[in-house]
Design an enzyme around this catalytic site. Sequence first.
Site, PDB file in Angstrom:
ATOM      1  N   SER A  28     -45.627   4.445  38.419  1.00 42.56           N
ATOM      2  CA  SER A  28     -45.329   4.916  37.060  1.00 42.56           C
ATOM      3  C   SER A  28     -44.435   3.997  36.239  1.00 42.56           C
ATOM      4  O   SER A  28     -44.385   4.120  35.018  1.00 42.56           O
ATOM      5  CB  SER A  28     -44.707   6.313  37.097  1.00 42.56           C
ATOM      6  N   LYS A  66     -37.420   6.828  35.291  1.00 47.60           N
ATOM      7  CA  LYS A  66     -38.169   6.636  34.044  1.00 47.60           C
ATOM      8  C   LYS A  66     -37.268   5.912  33.039  1.00 47.60           C
ATOM      9  O   LYS A  66     -36.063   5.781  33.233  1.00 47.60           O
ATOM     10  CB  LYS A  66     -38.603   7.978  33.424  1.00 47.60           C
TER      11      LYS A  66
END
Length: 175
Positions: A28, A66
């Site tokens: 990701s 993230k």
Amino acid sequence: MLLVLGGVVVALLVRLFVLDSFFIPSESMENTLLIDDRVIVNRLTGDIDRGEVVVFHGWDGTPTIKRVIGIGGDHVKCCDAQNRITVNGVPLDEESYLNPDDFPSQEKFDVTVPEGRLWLMGDHRAASEDSRAYMKNGFHGTIATGDVIGRAFALYWPFSRISTLPVPETFAKIR
């Protein structure tokens, strides 16, 4: 002996309260971070800002990594006429960190980040389960700043990829 014991105690205290290590479990954050990369996380971050890569207790409670796109009060939107994400009306130039095979987002969104919360996205948007996936929760996909474990500031493993994780220039334009 006392000196060695003192060194061990200091090292443990630093590990417990200041620095931590986190491994990358998924794609990701590619190409910024690859699967099985290891980063150093500063637990004493103070205020979290846009563009920082953070480790936090994810939407399911597990440690997740993230990039912060929006902070409390920010208006984050996808996308403008040039297919760019905007923050407070300022378009982001994401070429320096966005996976080259990705679009800024295939899903449209228009969110005002509540105070004390963060809007987070992976750098490999097509492979990232991030704020966009949780927009229907009570906080429009955001996470609480208190859920942040720390800021990832350096990649240390593998040795061939040692580097820092600076905030991209594009975030300096946002007010």
